[in-house]
Design an enzyme around this catalytic site. Structure first.
Site, PDB file in Angstrom:
ATOM      1  N   HIS A 279      21.415   9.105 -21.608  1.00  0.00           N
ATOM      2  CA  HIS A 279      22.822   9.638 -21.015  1.00  0.00           C
ATOM      3  C   HIS A 279      22.983   9.203 -19.800  1.00  0.00           C
ATOM      4  O   HIS A 279      23.836   9.709 -18.871  1.00  0.00           O
ATOM      5  CB  HIS A 279      22.779  11.191 -21.112  1.00  0.00           C
ATOM      6  CG  HIS A 279      22.159  11.717 -22.241  1.00  0.00           C
ATOM      7  ND1 HIS A 279      23.020  11.579 -23.542  1.00  0.00           N
ATOM      8  CD2 HIS A 279      21.059  12.551 -22.776  1.00  0.00           C
ATOM      9  CE1 HIS A 279      22.325  12.345 -24.567  1.00  0.00           C
ATOM     10  NE2 HIS A 279      21.224  12.808 -23.956  1.00  0.00           N
TER      11      HIS A 279
ATOM     12  N   HIS B 210      24.300  13.347 -28.761  1.00  0.00           N
ATOM     13  CA  HIS B 210      23.065  12.490 -29.341  1.00  0.00           C
ATOM     14  C   HIS B 210      23.828  12.292 -30.675  1.00  0.00           C
ATOM     15  O   HIS B 210      22.958  11.854 -31.589  1.00  0.00           O
ATOM     16  CB  HIS B 210      21.830  13.443 -29.604  1.00  0.00           C
ATOM     17  CG  HIS B 210      21.479  14.166 -28.295  1.00  0.00           C
ATOM     18  ND1 HIS B 210      21.962  15.495 -27.902  1.00  0.00           N
ATOM     19  CD2 HIS B 210      20.621  13.765 -27.281  1.00  0.00           C
ATOM     20  CE1 HIS B 210      21.268  15.651 -26.781  1.00  0.00           C
ATOM     21  NE2 HIS B 210      20.489  14.989 -26.159  1.00  0.00           N
TER      22      HIS B 210
END
Lengths: 333, 333
Positions: free
Chosen positions: A57, A219
């Site tokens: 991320h 995700h």
């Protein structure tokens, strides 16, 4: 799969090594257990702010380590929670004697491991508080989550809490800022393409040539629905409508807005979305007082974006404007 | 093609509108002819620095408008040179009475249109100097270029010249900084995937599942060769070897390094490349004194990256460290 890596099993570690050398003025990387901390940690007398979660991320979280934001970040493997020993080691390393705040995105593994680490540190006499971030309005429960997922508000909470701690506020007050930030923030994401996890070697999910996934998780967790691709204007209206309706935000509110790229979406497109968001908010009497446009909480190489709005009073805006000096967010310093 | 846009013909204009509202503290956007200028332009008595080129490379150039960097940027349509009237209008708007430097990437259309604009402005009595940026060692001539292409050194030259101008140096001295920066900088790019131009609707070129294109241009122009995909370590060794050998850089040199993402490559991967570059340079006795890692000169949604090294003496390093406050580059202010 084409990735600029050497070995999927070493990608996080090698990336942290590059981060450390690129930002040696701001941070240090410790290995085994692995965490990233401010170069000048621990800062005596200051409440410390620690976050962490799966890698993939970036710049979240390690890119936000530095004065005015995080004292430490605990990067797990890609899309994998950090272990309790990573979190505990980071917590001990940055405690300045007045306690440590854990900012935890609401994913089951993160929540569990941060809890275990907090208990361990508390048993050693450290003061630890934890605040969950769960701003994603897309779905109630999800693949890795009970309740709502933590997404873009994490970036905003890290900034606001970092500022509060830098001002000298105590742990309870910094935790209150985190709760206020999370409580006033709502987000939603959208995917135009899947991401590909290096260790998996293939896309996490498949999307048709003219499909988009509304409410995607960071995700690649399923969102609310698949829809035919629409113009940016309609996409932003749809997403902002869901975000604004949830809190709900009201006419006269002022907000901090994050228009966040998922990793593979050009800045040119993000600014189009940002312009559309301004129009939607103005039409509803909501003033965007501060804004970020760019890649702040990504999903590897996913194409898509997310919107986060945080209703901010003058106190939160003041904290937002305080100086920050990190690899990925920097102003006034 | 999946893009977060409304209409390919309006994408640049709509993106600039979003940029303007997101960074109203720093810049303004003028339309018809279209350019972006500092909010406080013209700055009386200061040499002005103007750049521009096709859009699709964001944050280049408009993301570098602000104190300490560009006075104005002239964005053409995607991968299309700005017109002479855009450039002339920007030049007039930011001239502070002491002249304007044009920083021009070496592409045939850009060179021609900046020349025409400079002649026009000079005929009106303005002082204009132009410096070409041509740092790409990959190929001698290319699809849109006679000679070498201008790539990553553009970002570095914009920063260095902006600092020189902010210090009060005259036009000739600022132009000399640009020539020094370009003369000491070398770059090379690599693509893992093509970009897709919105108006074309399909990828500019095709690459096999296990292929990479070494020496790619920022518009997807052909590079030197296609090679089987290799680990990041070998890719960086190959590219850095070409860059270092070209000037050539020598043992004892200190450099500013840019590890630049082409748009769709995760920051996690760019930091792996940055770590490898440190190793290669250290092995050759070259010290990386300053560095940027991230998306600074992109090619829409291309996956890949480029390396730029600029040999910097203490004077250039001092200019590099001066405060800069733009949407995409900011420190010390």
């Amino acid at each position: 799969m084409k990735k600029l890596i050497n070995d999927a099993t070493q990608a996080v570690r090698e990336s942290l090594a590059g981060l450390a050398v690129a930002h040696a003025d701001l941070l240090r990387v410790r290995l085994d257990p692995t965490f990233v901390l401010r170069a000048d940690a621990p800062v005596r007398g200051k409440a410390a702010v620690v976050s962490g979660g799966g890698s993939g991320h970036e710049p979240l979280h390690a890119g936000y380590v530095g004065p005015g934001m995080l004292d430490a970040a605990c990067p797990g493997e890609i899309f994998t929670s950090p272990t309790p020993d990573q979190i505990a080691a980071a917590t001990r390393a940055v405690d300045g004697g007045t306690g440590v705040l854990h900012l935890v995105k609401n994913y089951t593994g993160d929540v569990l491991n941060f809890e275990l680490a907090a208990e361990l540190c508390q048993s050693e006499g450290l003061k630890v508080e934890a605040v969950l971030i769960d701003d994603d309005v897309a779905v109630k429960d999800s693949l890795y989550t009970a309740g709502r997922r933590g997404v873009g508000a994490t970036v905003l909470a890290e900034k606001l809490c970092g500022a509060a701690a830098a001002r000298g506020l105590g742990l309870a007050e910094v935790a209150a800022v985190a709760r206020a930030a999370n409580g006033q923030a709502r987000s939603m994401g959208l995917a135009l393409s899947s991401c590909t996890v290096p260790a998996a070697g293939k896309p996490t999910f498949a999307l048709g040539d003219q499909e988009m996934e509304l409410g995607i998780g960071i995700h690649g967790e399923p969102g609310r629905q698949r829809l035919p691709l629409r113009p940016a204007r309609e996409i932003v209206e749809l997403m902002a409508g869901e975000v604004l309706g949830d809190l709900p935000f009201r006419r006269g509110d002022q907000v901090i807005a994050l228009v966040n790229g998922m990793g593979a979406t050009p800045l040119l497109e993000l600014y189009i979305a940002a312009g559309e968001l301004e129009r939607v908010c103005a039409g509803r009497g909501i003033r965007i007082a501060r804004r970020l446009v760019g890649n702040y909480i990504t999903s590897l190489d996913m194409a898509g974006f997310s919107l986060t709005l945080l209703r901010a009073d003058e106190r939160l805006l003041g904290l937002w404007d305080d100086p920050v000096r990190t690899p990925a967010l920097r102003w006034g310093a």
